[in-house]
Design a protein around this motif. Structure first.
Motif, PDB file in Angstrom:
ATOM      1  N   ASN A 121     -58.266 -28.589  15.938  1.00  0.00           N
ATOM      2  CA  ASN A 121     -59.251 -28.021  16.857  1.00  0.00           C
ATOM      3  C   ASN A 121     -59.024 -28.460  18.299  1.00  0.00           C
ATOM      4  OD1 ASN A 121     -60.527 -26.711  14.737  1.00  0.00           O
ATOM      5  ND2 ASN A 121     -62.042 -28.318  14.427  1.00  0.00           N
ATOM      6  N   PHE A 122     -58.470 -29.647  18.505  1.00  0.00           N
ATOM      7  CA  PHE A 122     -58.225 -30.146  19.859  1.00  0.00           C
ATOM      8  C   PHE A 122     -56.996 -29.518  20.502  1.00  0.00           C
ATOM      9  CE2 PHE A 122     -60.842 -34.136  19.187  1.00  0.00           C
ATOM     10  CZ  PHE A 122     -61.620 -33.989  20.325  1.00  0.00           C
ATOM     11  N   VAL A 123     -55.916 -29.355  19.723  1.00  0.00           N
ATOM     12  CA  VAL A 123     -54.643 -28.983  20.346  1.00  0.00           C
ATOM     13  C   VAL A 123     -54.432 -27.478  20.323  1.00  0.00           C
ATOM     14  CG1 VAL A 123     -53.611 -31.200  19.710  1.00  0.00           C
ATOM     15  CG2 VAL A 123     -53.245 -29.211  18.231  1.00  0.00           C
ATOM     16  N   GLN A 124     -53.593 -27.023  21.243  1.00  0.00           N
ATOM     17  CA  GLN A 124     -53.232 -25.607  21.267  1.00  0.00           C
ATOM     18  C   GLN A 124     -52.424 -25.261  20.026  1.00  0.00           C
ATOM     19  OE1 GLN A 124     -49.609 -24.537  23.596  1.00  0.00           O
ATOM     20  NE2 GLN A 124     -50.169 -26.338  24.838  1.00  0.00           N
ATOM     21  N   VAL A 125     -52.369 -23.981  19.720  1.00  0.00           N
ATOM     22  CA  VAL A 125     -51.785 -23.553  18.449  1.00  0.00           C
ATOM     23  C   VAL A 125     -50.320 -23.959  18.321  1.00  0.00           C
ATOM     24  CG1 VAL A 125     -51.151 -21.237  19.277  1.00  0.00           C
ATOM     25  CG2 VAL A 125     -51.556 -21.625  16.834  1.00  0.00           C
ATOM     26  N   ASP A 126     -49.591 -24.003  19.427  1.00  0.00           N
ATOM     27  CA  ASP A 126     -48.176 -24.343  19.330  1.00  0.00           C
ATOM     28  C   ASP A 126     -47.950 -25.820  19.019  1.00  0.00           C
ATOM     29  OD1 ASP A 126     -46.763 -21.860  19.790  1.00  0.00           O
ATOM     30  OD2 ASP A 126     -47.639 -21.903  21.792  1.00  0.00           O
ATOM     31  N   TYR A 127     -48.977 -26.649  19.172  1.00  0.00           N
ATOM     32  CA  TYR A 127     -48.868 -28.048  18.789  1.00  0.00           C
ATOM     33  C   TYR A 127     -49.427 -28.305  17.393  1.00  0.00           C
ATOM     34  CZ  TYR A 127     -48.170 -29.026  23.822  1.00  0.00           C
ATOM     35  OH  TYR A 127     -47.710 -29.059  25.113  1.00  0.00           O
ATOM     36  N   THR A 128     -50.214 -27.391  16.895  1.00  0.00           N
ATOM     37  CA  THR A 128     -50.859 -27.635  15.597  1.00  0.00           C
ATOM     38  C   THR A 128     -49.970 -27.252  14.429  1.00  0.00           C
ATOM     39  OG1 THR A 128     -52.980 -27.451  14.438  1.00  0.00           O
ATOM     40  CG2 THR A 128     -52.026 -25.414  15.256  1.00  0.00           C
ATOM     41  N   THR A 129     -48.804 -26.720  14.727  1.00  0.00           N
ATOM     42  CA  THR A 129     -47.856 -26.363  13.683  1.00  0.00           C
ATOM     43  C   THR A 129     -46.468 -26.794  14.132  1.00  0.00           C
ATOM     44  OG1 THR A 129     -47.119 -24.571  12.221  1.00  0.00           O
ATOM     45  CG2 THR A 129     -47.450 -24.012  14.543  1.00  0.00           C
ATOM     46  N   GLY A 130     -45.483 -26.510  13.315  1.00  0.00           N
ATOM     47  CA  GLY A 130     -44.128 -26.934  13.651  1.00  0.00           C
ATOM     48  C   GLY A 130     -43.165 -26.613  12.524  1.00  0.00           C
ATOM     49  N   MET A 131     -42.090 -27.355  12.460  1.00  0.00           N
ATOM     50  CA  MET A 131     -41.014 -27.031  11.533  1.00  0.00           C
ATOM     51  C   MET A 131     -41.404 -27.197  10.067  1.00  0.00           C
ATOM     52  SD  MET A 131     -37.101 -28.468  11.497  1.00  0.00           S
ATOM     53  CE  MET A 131     -36.822 -28.120  13.232  1.00  0.00           C
ATOM     54  N   VAL A 163     -42.212 -22.604  15.545  1.00  0.00           N
ATOM     55  CA  VAL A 163     -41.309 -23.400  16.381  1.00  0.00           C
ATOM     56  C   VAL A 163     -40.963 -22.684  17.684  1.00  0.00           C
ATOM     57  CG1 VAL A 163     -40.344 -24.775  14.509  1.00  0.00           C
ATOM     58  CG2 VAL A 163     -39.322 -22.558  15.033  1.00  0.00           C
ATOM     59  N   ARG A 164     -41.863 -21.822  18.147  1.00  0.00           N
ATOM     60  CA  ARG A 164     -41.580 -21.140  19.416  1.00  0.00           C
ATOM     61  C   ARG A 164     -41.717 -22.102  20.599  1.00  0.00           C
ATOM     62  NH1 ARG A 164     -46.916 -17.148  19.994  1.00  0.00           N
ATOM     63  NH2 ARG A 164     -48.455 -18.817  20.312  1.00  0.00           N
ATOM     64  N   VAL A 165     -42.533 -23.152  20.448  1.00  0.00           N
ATOM     65  CA  VAL A 165     -42.592 -24.243  21.430  1.00  0.00           C
ATOM     66  C   VAL A 165     -42.047 -25.481  20.746  1.00  0.00           C
ATOM     67  CG1 VAL A 165     -44.109 -25.744  22.772  1.00  0.00           C
ATOM     68  CG2 VAL A 165     -44.525 -23.280  22.729  1.00  0.00           C
ATOM     69  N   TYR A 166     -40.870 -25.921  21.188  1.00  0.00           N
ATOM     70  CA  TYR A 166     -40.182 -27.022  20.519  1.00  0.00           C
ATOM     71  C   TYR A 166     -39.294 -27.708  21.547  1.00  0.00           C
ATOM     72  CZ  TYR A 166     -39.727 -28.924  15.829  1.00  0.00           C
ATOM     73  OH  TYR A 166     -39.863 -29.717  14.710  1.00  0.00           O
ATOM     74  N   PRO A 167     -38.928 -28.963  21.334  1.00  0.00           N
ATOM     75  CA  PRO A 167     -38.100 -29.657  22.333  1.00  0.00           C
ATOM     76  C   PRO A 167     -36.700 -29.075  22.485  1.00  0.00           C
ATOM     77  CG  PRO A 167     -39.126 -31.221  20.818  1.00  0.00           C
ATOM     78  CD  PRO A 167     -39.346 -29.857  20.257  1.00  0.00           C
ATOM     79  N   TYR A 168     -36.279 -28.253  21.527  1.00  0.00           N
ATOM     80  CA  TYR A 168     -34.947 -27.663  21.554  1.00  0.00           C
ATOM     81  C   TYR A 168     -34.998 -26.360  20.757  1.00  0.00           C
ATOM     82  CZ  TYR A 168     -35.385 -30.792  17.523  1.00  0.00           C
ATOM     83  OH  TYR A 168     -35.872 -31.477  16.438  1.00  0.00           O
ATOM     84  N   PRO A 169     -34.058 -25.444  21.021  1.00  0.00           N
ATOM     85  CA  PRO A 169     -34.025 -24.198  20.245  1.00  0.00           C
ATOM     86  C   PRO A 169     -33.734 -24.493  18.778  1.00  0.00           C
ATOM     87  CG  PRO A 169     -32.658 -24.043  22.221  1.00  0.00           C
ATOM     88  CD  PRO A 169     -33.021 -25.481  22.072  1.00  0.00           C
ATOM     89  N   VAL A 170     -34.476 -23.836  17.900  1.00  0.00           N
ATOM     90  CA  VAL A 170     -34.304 -24.031  16.459  1.00  0.00           C
ATOM     91  C   VAL A 170     -33.613 -22.799  15.887  1.00  0.00           C
ATOM     92  CG1 VAL A 170     -35.451 -24.439  14.257  1.00  0.00           C
ATOM     93  CG2 VAL A 170     -36.366 -25.471  16.343  1.00  0.00           C
ATOM     94  N   THR A 171     -32.486 -23.027  15.218  1.00  0.00           N
ATOM     95  CA  THR A 171     -31.714 -21.935  14.634  1.00  0.00           C
ATOM     96  C   THR A 171     -31.740 -22.021  13.112  1.00  0.00           C
ATOM     97  OG1 THR A 171     -29.640 -23.186  14.568  1.00  0.00           O
ATOM     98  CG2 THR A 171     -30.163 -22.018  16.624  1.00  0.00           C
ATOM     99  N   GLN A 172     -31.359 -20.913  12.489  1.00  0.00           N
ATOM    100  CA  GLN A 172     -31.253 -20.906  11.028  1.00  0.00           C
ATOM    101  C   GLN A 172     -30.277 -21.961  10.547  1.00  0.00           C
ATOM    102  OE1 GLN A 172     -30.912 -16.347  10.264  1.00  0.00           O
ATOM    103  NE2 GLN A 172     -31.407 -17.285   8.302  1.00  0.00           N
ATOM    104  N   GLN A 173     -29.144 -22.051  11.225  1.00  0.00           N
ATOM    105  CA  GLN A 173     -28.128 -22.998  10.769  1.00  0.00           C
ATOM    106  C   GLN A 173     -28.621 -24.434  10.892  1.00  0.00           C
ATOM    107  OE1 GLN A 173     -25.256 -21.852   9.284  1.00  0.00           O
ATOM    108  NE2 GLN A 173     -25.221 -23.997   8.609  1.00  0.00           N
ATOM    109  N   MET A 174     -29.416 -24.706  11.912  1.00  0.00           N
ATOM    110  CA  MET A 174     -29.986 -26.038  12.073  1.00  0.00           C
ATOM    111  C   MET A 174     -30.870 -26.393  10.881  1.00  0.00           C
ATOM    112  SD  MET A 174     -32.416 -27.324  15.207  1.00  0.00           S
ATOM    113  CE  MET A 174     -31.166 -26.966  16.432  1.00  0.00           C
ATOM    114  N   LEU A 175     -31.688 -25.445  10.432  1.00  0.00           N
ATOM    115  CA  LEU A 175     -32.562 -25.681   9.286  1.00  0.00           C
ATOM    116  C   LEU A 175     -31.748 -25.848   8.013  1.00  0.00           C
ATOM    117  CD1 LEU A 175     -35.440 -23.114   9.986  1.00  0.00           C
ATOM    118  CD2 LEU A 175     -35.390 -25.554  10.526  1.00  0.00           C
ATOM    119  N   ILE A 176     -30.762 -24.986   7.830  1.00  0.00           N
ATOM    120  CA  ILE A 176     -29.917 -25.082   6.630  1.00  0.00           C
ATOM    121  C   ILE A 176     -29.196 -26.424   6.609  1.00  0.00           C
ATOM    122  CG2 ILE A 176     -27.871 -24.133   5.489  1.00  0.00           C
ATOM    123  CD1 ILE A 176     -28.802 -21.342   6.494  1.00  0.00           C
TER     124      ILE A 176
END
Length: 354
Positions: free
Chosen positions: A239-249, A330-343
């Motif tokens: 409830n405190f943080v914006q939506v891009d901080y309340t989720t992630g990878m 992960v649209r707001v993240y410290p670095y671009p997240v790619t499929q290969q990075m996740l794999i």
């Protein structure tokens, strides 16, 4: 009975006694919506608590089995005469009622009967397709008017929900701290980020004991602390943080795994899969020491640490990671997240399993 604010909550074996102190200010006519097992556990206790008050229950309805638009549309005519809604159960039942309350402009109160997610505290709703795959997030700034947390009901619920809830709860700390890393958070965001430590530290400290207490159906201080971490701490952060901080990878990976029939067929819970996503996230982020600490905790209580634990295979990863990146997580993240990075993160995690 413990009481607090923002949003208000009451916790304890006698939490429902507070209904008559809180709800009459919002009207008289109540519709209760929940899961079948949840209603069996809580309905009579709710009805007894409001005896002799001005509150009147004008309907009790099953939520439909999935937090879907179709079930919300089915329930819409049933709440036409209600002044307020009571949402009873776990995440999907509560989200169904929550989104319905938002769309019909009604106050709503939550009655979690399991401690599996922060759904009963947060303003965010998660909507699924009828097949269980993710449809969308439902954004609102309106949290429940009050949360009634009966610890006795939760202590008597299946322990696997608490087990999965701990995984989902830990994710909030790691996701919001990573997602916000390159930003200068505004005051509300900074408050939520600071609070997020309460989503991980209590779990790692008391989680194993709380599971044992739940298995023994004992309401203890340790179990109560974990219930509050799962439901309240995580919900407040959300409830405190914006939506891009309340989720992630971690949640992106969960969303990816929802496309696999094996996820639904084997009844893997949201927080269970998210807990695996935390390990992937910490691996990708090269937080190896923290990853190993969480992995040791996961192993100590049987949360997943490898693909096989969630009935997934390496060959599933292209489709899973494509779905994972299709959402906003992960649209707001410290670095671009790619499929290969996740794999690569998943396969690195696979390589260290013993």
């Amino acid at each position: 009975m413990q009481k607090s604010l923002f949003p208000g909550y009451t916790v304890g074996p006698d939490a429902y006694e507070d209904i008559v102190n809180v709800c009459p200010a919002y009207g008289k006519k109540v519709v209760i919506i929940g899961g079948k097992r949840a209603l069996a556990a809580a309905k009579d206790k709710i009805l007894k608590a409001i005896e002799g008050s001005t509150l009147e229950v004008i309907g009790v309805f099953w939520y439909g089995g999935e937090a879907s638009v179709e079930n919300m549309d089915m329930l819409r005519p049933q709440v036409a005469d209600a002044d307020m809604l009571f949402a009873v159960g776990g995440g999907k039942a509560i989200d169904t009622c929550k989104v319905l309350a938002h769309s019909t402009n009604r106050p709503f109160f939550t009655f979690p009967t399991i401690a599996s997610t922060c759904a009963s505290c947060t303003s965010l709703g998660i909507v699924y397709h009828p097949d269980g795959s993710l449809r969308e997030y439902s954004f609102s700034k309106i949290p429940p008017n009050h949360i009634f947390i009966d610890t006795e009901i939760i202590a008597n619920a299946p322990v696997r929900y608490l087990w999965a809830g701990m995984g989902d709860t830990m994710a909030k700390h790691y996701e919001c701290t990573i997602s916000s890393r390159n930003d200068t958070p505004a005051h509300s965001d900074a408050m939520g980020i600071a609070l997020s430590s309460m989503c991980a530290a209590p779990i790692l400290r008391w989680g194993k004991q709380a599971m044992a207490d739940c298995e023994a159906h004992r309401v203890t201080e340790e179990l109560t602390e974990i219930i509050l971490a799962i439901i309240v701490s995580t919900g407040f952060v959300s409830n405190f943080v914006q939506v891009d901080y309340t989720t992630g990878m971690a949640h992106a990976m969960y969303n990816g795994f929802t496309i696999l029939p094996s996820t639904e067929a084997n009844h893997h819970l949201h927080g269970e899969v998210v807990s695996y996503g935390i390990l992937v996230m910490l691996t990708v982020d090269k937080q190896y020491e923290e990853r190993d600490r969480v992995m040791a905790f996961n192993k100590s209580i049987g949360l997943p640490t490898k693909l096989a634990d969630i009935h997934a295979r390496p060959e599933d990863l292209p489709a899973v990671t494509e779905k994972a990146l299709a959402g906003i997580d992960v649209r707001v993240y410290p670095y671009p997240v790619t499929q290969q990075m996740l794999i690569d993160g998943v396969m690195e995690l696979e390589s260290i399993q013993k």
